[in-house]
Design a protein around this motif. Structure first.
Motif, PDB file in Angstrom:
ATOM      1  N   ARG A  78       0.820  -1.219   0.000  1.00 37.50           N
ATOM      2  CA  ARG A  78       0.000   0.000   0.000  1.00 37.50           C
ATOM      3  C   ARG A  78       0.850   1.263   0.000  1.00 37.50           C
ATOM      4  N   ASN A  79       2.161   1.093   0.244  1.00 38.01           N
ATOM      5  CA  ASN A  79       3.076   2.240   0.345  1.00 38.01           C
ATOM      6  C   ASN A  79       2.584   3.219   1.413  1.00 38.01           C
ATOM      7  N   ALA A  80       2.194   2.671   2.555  1.00 41.43           N
ATOM      8  CA  ALA A  80       1.590   3.468   3.619  1.00 41.43           C
ATOM      9  C   ALA A  80       2.590   4.455   4.220  1.00 41.43           C
ATOM     10  N   HIS A  81       2.098   5.646   4.504  1.00 41.05           N
ATOM     11  CA  HIS A  81       2.884   6.701   5.148  1.00 41.05           C
ATOM     12  C   HIS A  81       2.170   7.054   6.456  1.00 41.05           C
ATOM     13  N   ILE A  82       2.917   6.989   7.566  1.00 44.02           N
ATOM     14  CA  ILE A  82       2.324   7.172   8.889  1.00 44.02           C
ATOM     15  C   ILE A  82       2.796   8.485   9.499  1.00 44.02           C
ATOM     16  N   HIS A 127       9.047   1.578   7.556  1.00 41.40           N
ATOM     17  CA  HIS A 127       7.949   2.291   6.904  1.00 41.40           C
ATOM     18  C   HIS A 127       8.224   3.800   6.908  1.00 41.40           C
ATOM     19  N   LYS A 128       7.541   4.513   6.025  1.00 37.48           N
ATOM     20  CA  LYS A 128       7.693   5.971   5.958  1.00 37.48           C
ATOM     21  C   LYS A 128       6.946   6.620   7.125  1.00 37.48           C
ATOM     22  N   VAL A 129       7.648   7.511   7.821  1.00 35.31           N
ATOM     23  CA  VAL A 129       7.080   8.151   9.010  1.00 35.31           C
ATOM     24  C   VAL A 129       7.406   9.642   8.991  1.00 35.31           C
ATOM     25  N   THR A 130       6.411  10.449   9.327  1.00 36.59           N
ATOM     26  CA  THR A 130       6.639  11.874   9.568  1.00 36.59           C
ATOM     27  C   THR A 130       6.257  12.182  11.007  1.00 36.59           C
ATOM     28  N   TYR A 131       7.202  12.740  11.761  1.00 37.46           N
ATOM     29  CA  TYR A 131       6.936  13.172  13.127  1.00 37.46           C
ATOM     30  C   TYR A 131       6.418  14.609  13.081  1.00 37.46           C
ATOM     31  N   TYR A 132       5.224  14.827  13.620  1.00 37.34           N
ATOM     32  CA  TYR A 132       4.668  16.173  13.708  1.00 37.34           C
ATOM     33  C   TYR A 132       4.729  16.620  15.167  1.00 37.34           C
TER      34      TYR A 132
END
Length: 356
Positions: free
Chosen positions: A116-120, A149-154
């Motif tokens: 799914r190429n999920a981005h979290i 997996h791809k992750v962005t910390y906000y």
């Protein structure tokens, strides 16, 4: 003679009028069709390899879906008559799984989410003195959270300059979002719902697929992966996972929008760990913020601020997955036998010193 010719023309006039009306009707129909026709977003170039030419084909979006194919992997066969855990509840009456250690295969789940190429997105609030926890939080997340997996910390903060520059894994980044500071920690807690709602609509929906919303004064101590992801999930509070609903610390005042009667409720969910798709998190936070504002207008504040409104939401909007206390633990509760792993634990601190 003149009158005779005029009479013949007059007799032909209805015929010409009919022709004109038909032409006008035909032109109107063509104009309407062209005006309301839409190009199908699924218009695609399909290449015919046998004849070596390209064709325009007006295909449906479902025709463009990728085939889901998992690579060969070896694992123990699930046993229909032998559940993996007999000591805990693994599924709710509305068929939402409760995630415990030993109830899932992370390799299968990773393969599915990689396709799914999920981005979290992982959100935390580091307001005032809580910036002191950011480095420990991010360092532990880099080691244990959504590895591979791809992750962005906000990071929501009122002290952008206090957020350290950190080295992150490939496919990961840290984004700081400047927010106002509030005098009371309760207001900071409740305003989280508003800020997550606003950023979900303006930013998150364009950048990530899932949001995980947690407290910053914690650290990851074991693997937390895609097994937690679902449309909308909540986490069992470590202090109430084995308690009868009558003893939950729900908001019990009927005049509050967070009110839950003593004969309702399934579980007590922790306010410091929830998430789901961006769309579902938007709906959850929007509901909670609206309820908070309504109470505020009536000079009310729920017993446990945003946590109370979260619990009210989950009573009538059941989560599609529930995380066991493995995913949110405080070592002051000890280590019960059912707790095989402690994945996300509270950092020891003086609450009064940090909050004030």
């Amino acid at each position: 003679m003149y009158l005779e010719r005029y009479d013949k023309r007059w007799r032909k006039k209805p015929f010409f009028l009919l022709i004109c009306l038909l032409l006008i009707l035909l032109c109107s129909l063509i104009w309407y069709t062209l005006k309301h026709k839409r190009w199908d977003a699924s218009m695609a170039f399909l290449c015919d390899m046998q004849v070596g030419r390209k064709n325009f084909t007006n295909t449906n979006q479902v025709d463009l879906l990728r085939d889901v194919f998992l690579q060969r992997m070896q694992y123990e066969q699930p046993q229909t008559m032998k559940p993996p855990r007999m000591d805990v509840l693994m599924i709710t009456p509305w068929f939402a799984p409760i995630v415990w250690n030993g109830t899932y295969n992370i390799d299968i789940l990773n393969a599915q989410f990689h396709q799914r190429n999920a981005h979290i997105g992982l959100t935390v609030f580091a307001v005032k003195k809580y910036t002191m926890f950011v480095q420990t939080f991010i360092d532990s997340a880099e080691q244990f959270f959504m590895v591979g997996h791809k992750v962005t910390y906000y990071v929501f903060t009122d002290r952008v300059s206090d957020i350290p520059a950190l080295t992150l894994r490939d496919g990961r980044k840290l984004v700081t979002l400047e927010v106002p500071s509030y005098q009371r920690w309760q207001d900071v807690s409740m305003r989280r719902m508003e800020m997550i709602r606003d950023q979900s609509r303006q930013k998150f929906i364009h950048e990530v697929d899932y949001l995980v919303c947690v407290d910053v004064d914690m650290k990851f101590t074991d693997d937390v992966g895609v097994e937690i992801l679902s449309d909308v999930f909540g986490t069992l509070h470590p202090g109430f996972y084995g308690t009868a609903r009558q003893h939950f610390t729900y908001e019990r005042r009927p005049e509050s929008t967070a009110y839950i009667p003593s004969d309702e409720g399934d579980f007590y969910y922790a306010g410091g760990y929830f998430g789901g798709t961006v769309e579902e998190v938007y709906k959850l936070t929007s509901y909670c913020h609206d309820a908070i504002i309504k109470d505020k207008e009536n000079h009310l504040e729920a017993r446990w601020q945003d946590e109370s409104y979260l619990n009210k939401y989950f009573v009538y909007h059941k989560p599609t997955k529930i995380l066991s206390p493995e995913y949110l633990w405080d070592n002051n509760y000890g280590v019960p036998g059912v707790l095989k792993r402690r994945r996300f634990v509270a950092v020891p601190k003086n609450h009064n010193a940090v909050r004030n």
